[in-house]
Motif scaffolding. Sequence first.
Motif, PDB file in Angstrom:
ATOM      1  N   ARG A   1     -82.154  19.455 -45.969  1.00 57.17           N
ATOM      2  CA  ARG A   1     -82.803  19.864 -47.210  1.00 57.17           C
ATOM      3  C   ARG A   1     -81.952  19.345 -48.359  1.00 57.17           C
ATOM      4  NH1 ARG A   1     -86.754  23.473 -48.238  1.00 57.17           N
ATOM      5  NH2 ARG A   1     -86.536  24.462 -46.193  1.00 57.17           N
TER       6      ARG A   1
ATOM      7  N   ALA B   1     -84.686  30.727 -40.661  1.00 59.27           N
ATOM      8  CA  ALA B   1     -84.375  30.938 -42.067  1.00 59.27           C
ATOM      9  C   ALA B   1     -83.749  32.291 -42.319  1.00 59.27           C
ATOM     10  CB  ALA B   1     -85.659  30.804 -42.890  1.00 59.27           C
TER      11      ALA B   1
ATOM     12  N   ARG C   1     -75.831  29.155 -39.938  1.00 58.14           N
ATOM     13  CA  ARG C   1     -75.553  28.262 -41.065  1.00 58.14           C
ATOM     14  C   ARG C   1     -74.591  27.147 -40.682  1.00 58.14           C
ATOM     15  NH1 ARG C   1     -71.388  28.391 -44.589  1.00 58.14           N
ATOM     16  NH2 ARG C   1     -70.730  30.372 -43.652  1.00 58.14           N
TER      17      ARG C   1
ATOM     18  N   MET D   1     -88.195  19.821 -46.195  1.00 55.33           N
ATOM     19  CA  MET D   1     -87.183  19.451 -45.221  1.00 55.33           C
ATOM     20  C   MET D   1     -87.420  18.044 -44.706  1.00 55.33           C
ATOM     21  SD  MET D   1     -86.307  22.892 -43.036  1.00 55.33           S
ATOM     22  CE  MET D   1     -84.773  22.179 -42.478  1.00 55.33           C
TER      23      MET D   1
ATOM     24  N   GLN E   1     -79.185  21.432 -42.414  1.00 55.82           N
ATOM     25  CA  GLN E   1     -79.613  22.823 -42.274  1.00 55.82           C
ATOM     26  C   GLN E   1     -79.536  23.292 -40.826  1.00 55.82           C
ATOM     27  OE1 GLN E   1     -80.612  24.641 -45.226  1.00 55.82           O
ATOM     28  NE2 GLN E   1     -79.605  22.777 -45.942  1.00 55.82           N
TER      29      GLN E   1
ATOM     30  N   GLN F   1     -78.721  17.778 -47.261  1.00 59.71           N
ATOM     31  CA  GLN F   1     -77.689  18.607 -46.637  1.00 59.71           C
ATOM     32  C   GLN F   1     -78.185  19.154 -45.304  1.00 59.71           C
ATOM     33  OE1 GLN F   1     -74.590  18.847 -48.144  1.00 59.71           O
ATOM     34  NE2 GLN F   1     -75.567  17.358 -49.529  1.00 59.71           N
TER      35      GLN F   1
END
Length: 226
Positions: free
Chosen positions: A193, A38, A218, A175, A198, A196
Amino acid sequence: MTRRIAVLLVPMLALAGVIASGTWLVTHGRDAAWSSSASGGTAGWQGWGGMMGPAPTLGGMMGGPGWLDGESEPVNDLAEAREQAGRFADAIAADLRVGEVMRFENHYYAELEDSEGANVTEVLVDPRTGGVRTEFGPAMMWNTGLGISSGASRSPQLSADQARGAAERELPAGMTLGPAEAFPSYYTMHTLRDGQIQGMLSVHAVTGDVWDHTWHGRFVEMSEPE
């Protein structure tokens, strides 16, 4: 496993652990692994040459494919990444082809398939030089076809649904998972998430261990096989 094989595996396991920034078995360290992902923590591309040494030709560790030098030309899009991954595939076997290709913040990712569309391995493409290598983590360590575990005789015991169940128990709140894609002795699936992408994680098909791919950064975009 004989003592000799065990001795050989220890340094290779240690090396892969360093390359993958210590991200190993979400089951036993999921809080650290997910927080690293993250916050953008990643192995990136640093250390390919420094840790492994120069390798101008396709070379492997204990029988598995290693990495293929690029031409120091930037890879600018998914099509160019697919072309470079194809060079790597051709160096392994004439009947391999490139499947799904994804662009992440730190590199491009590609799946290699056989002539019947079965997944064979996962690779990373350096956006700076076009170099291609076997992906860190499961593709290197768990793959019984082209990884360090090549030739292992243990048959997969978990179905795709069971692998998803093992992964779902380790997911952070909010998630979800995409479909489980089978590779030799493990499954890989996208983490989502709000629908989309992740990132992704893998589940060992024998042990059920979960490995989060924290090195991607990303997600940007992807393309399916042509």
